[in-house]
Scaffold this motif. Structure first.
Motif, PDB file in Angstrom:
ATOM      1  N   GLY A  10       0.791  -1.227   0.000  1.00  0.00           N
ATOM      2  CA  GLY A  10       0.000   0.000   0.000  1.00  0.00           C
ATOM      3  C   GLY A  10       0.825   1.279   0.000  1.00  0.00           C
ATOM      4  O   GLY A  10       0.252   2.374   0.033  1.00  0.00           O
ATOM      5  N   LEU A  11       2.147   1.171  -0.082  1.00  0.00           N
ATOM      6  CA  LEU A  11       2.987   2.375  -0.119  1.00  0.00           C
ATOM      7  C   LEU A  11       2.877   3.083  -1.468  1.00  0.00           C
ATOM      8  O   LEU A  11       3.037   4.298  -1.554  1.00  0.00           O
ATOM      9  N   PHE A  12       2.621   2.316  -2.515  1.00  0.00           N
ATOM     10  CA  PHE A  12       2.293   2.861  -3.833  1.00  0.00           C
ATOM     11  C   PHE A  12       0.819   2.583  -4.061  1.00  0.00           C
ATOM     12  O   PHE A  12       0.387   1.427  -4.007  1.00  0.00           O
ATOM     13  N   ASP A  13       0.037   3.624  -4.290  1.00  0.00           N
ATOM     14  CA  ASP A  13      -1.406   3.435  -4.461  1.00  0.00           C
ATOM     15  C   ASP A  13      -1.975   4.547  -5.336  1.00  0.00           C
ATOM     16  O   ASP A  13      -2.123   5.687  -4.900  1.00  0.00           O
ATOM     17  N   PRO A  14      -2.304   4.253  -6.599  1.00  0.00           N
ATOM     18  CA  PRO A  14      -2.880   5.268  -7.484  1.00  0.00           C
ATOM     19  C   PRO A  14      -4.322   5.635  -7.159  1.00  0.00           C
ATOM     20  O   PRO A  14      -4.922   6.422  -7.875  1.00  0.00           O
ATOM     21  N   GLY A  15      -4.877   5.084  -6.074  1.00  0.00           N
ATOM     22  CA  GLY A  15      -6.248   5.420  -5.705  1.00  0.00           C
ATOM     23  C   GLY A  15      -6.361   6.617  -4.781  1.00  0.00           C
ATOM     24  O   GLY A  15      -7.453   6.940  -4.305  1.00  0.00           O
ATOM     25  N   ILE A  16      -5.247   7.325  -4.532  1.00  0.00           N
ATOM     26  CA  ILE A  16      -5.241   8.413  -3.546  1.00  0.00           C
ATOM     27  C   ILE A  16      -5.354   9.795  -4.183  1.00  0.00           C
ATOM     28  O   ILE A  16      -4.893  10.788  -3.625  1.00  0.00           O
ATOM     29  N   GLN A  59     -11.851   7.046   5.349  1.00  0.00           N
ATOM     30  CA  GLN A  59     -12.448   6.503   4.119  1.00  0.00           C
ATOM     31  C   GLN A  59     -11.477   5.531   3.443  1.00  0.00           C
ATOM     32  O   GLN A  59     -11.905   4.572   2.809  1.00  0.00           O
ATOM     33  N   ARG A  60     -10.203   5.816   3.542  1.00  0.00           N
ATOM     34  CA  ARG A  60      -9.066   5.066   2.975  1.00  0.00           C
ATOM     35  C   ARG A  60      -9.335   4.443   1.614  1.00  0.00           C
ATOM     36  O   ARG A  60      -9.346   3.219   1.422  1.00  0.00           O
ATOM     37  N   PRO A  61      -9.556   5.317   0.623  1.00  0.00           N
ATOM     38  CA  PRO A  61      -9.745   4.791  -0.737  1.00  0.00           C
ATOM     39  C   PRO A  61      -8.451   4.198  -1.281  1.00  0.00           C
ATOM     40  O   PRO A  61      -7.355   4.683  -0.993  1.00  0.00           O
ATOM     41  N   SER A  62      -8.581   3.162  -2.076  1.00  0.00           N
ATOM     42  CA  SER A  62      -7.422   2.483  -2.663  1.00  0.00           C
ATOM     43  C   SER A  62      -7.794   1.953  -4.037  1.00  0.00           C
ATOM     44  O   SER A  62      -8.954   1.603  -4.294  1.00  0.00           O
TER      45      SER A  62
END
Length: 333
Positions: free
Chosen positions: A107-113, A143-146
């Motif tokens: 989760g350190l790389f996440d294009p959902g942010i 909300q923590r979108p991912s």
């Protein structure tokens, strides 16, 4: 414009038996794109450049998170409205690959942010602060979108979380590098180097058969070369740094590279360089390792299948994997 943090050190020279070098510069993705290739026929080079430019322009329009009418903007609008959206096969493949990279990075790389990036004001060109209030960051974290909230029903994309906003700034240039080399090969080009804002991928070698010499920038002395790396056929080299885009506020510097686990900019490392055959993976890994920081970057690299990497911390200390140690040639002061 993103600073050029990797440099092609040796310009190309032609000899009588070798194809001639041809170079072209484009401006796309908010940065400068330089392409140098060898071709026997100037028309072959021009056709390749024209095809590249067309693909670059379409790519920028489709994949820019906030470009009206682009595929990412349409996906984000559909997610926000709770409606599924039909996407092309190539888009589905890239999202699935990005999900895999997100999971591998922990989760350190996440294009959902994308919403977090927007909250910090890094979607425009004017980065001035102040930092967002902590309560807004906390609300986003709750909300923590991912990107891992996305799923497919055939070619239809759906999201389990309506607050997901895609932003592929962390690996879109890598995808563009991979796409560029595929395009050049379709036109019969066997030797080329593509440089997108300092991120590079090599095809073949120089005219004398030697590797491409790439310079890594000193993050504390911009435009100064810290070390040389020899890039081989089919390899990509990507550098990510906290000094690329940032704003200063009340004596503190805030980088555009955000940690999805905290909602705040990454700190501890100022620069990460990754070599990998897949430019998309290299791009994502450079971001993930930077977020991981001085103590966790090796574990993150191992999870993502990266064996050739170097990191520089805020005190100027350089750490690297054994594979990078063999490739890293310090430049004289």
């Amino acid at each position: 414009m993103r600073p050029i943090i990797l440099f092609l050190l040796v310009f190309l020279t032609a000899c009588s038996q070798a194809p001639a070098p041809h170079s072209r510069t484009f401006y796309v993705f908010g940065t400068q794109v330089n392409v140098t290739l060898y071709a026997d026929d100037p028309r072959q080079a021009e056709q390749a450049f024209a095809a590249l430019n067309q693909r670059f322009q379409h790519f920028h329009h489709d994949w820019h998170a906030w470009e009206p009418g682009g595929i990412v903007a349409r996906i984000n609008a559909s997610i926000a409205s709770g409606q599924p959206i039909e996407v092309p096969t190539s888009v589905k493949a890239f999202i699935l690959k990005s999900q895999q990279l997100c999971r591998a990075s922990g989760g350190l790389f996440d294009p959902g942010i994308g919403a977090l990036i927007d909250l910090w004001g890094f979607h425009g060109e004017d980065w001035h602060g102040p930092p967002p209030p902590q309560h807004e960051i906390d609300r986003w974290r709750k909300q923590r979108p991912s990107i891992c909230d996305l799923a497919f029903q055939g070619g239809r994309l759906i999201s389990r979380n309506p607050t997901v906003r895609l932003d592929f700034g962390g690996n879109a240039k890598g995808l563009a590098l991979d796409m560029a080399l595929e395009t050049l090969q379709q036109f019969g080009i066997r030797h080329a180097i593509v440089n997108i804002g300092g991120d590079m991928k090599a095809l073949g070698s120089k005219s004398d058969g030697t590797p491409w010499h790439i310079g890594v920038e000193d993050p504390f002395q911009p435009r100064q070369i810290l070390a040389r790396i020899d890039l081989r056929d089919g390899e990509a080299v990507v550098t990510s740094g906290t000094y690329e885009r940032y704003f200063d506020w009340q004596g503190t510097r805030y980088s555009h590279i955000l940690d999805p686990t905290t909602g705040w900019p990454a700190h501890g490392l100022v620069s990460v360089t990754v070599i990998h055959p897949d430019a998309t993976t290299a791009d994502a890994a450079a971001t993930a390792l930077l977020v991981a920081g001085p103590k966790r970057w090796r574990a993150a690299a191992k999870r993502m299948g990266v064996t050739t990497a170097a990191v520089i911390d805020q005190h100027g200390m350089i750490q690297m994997t054994p594979a990078m140690q063999a490739r890293w040639h310090p430049m004289p002061p």
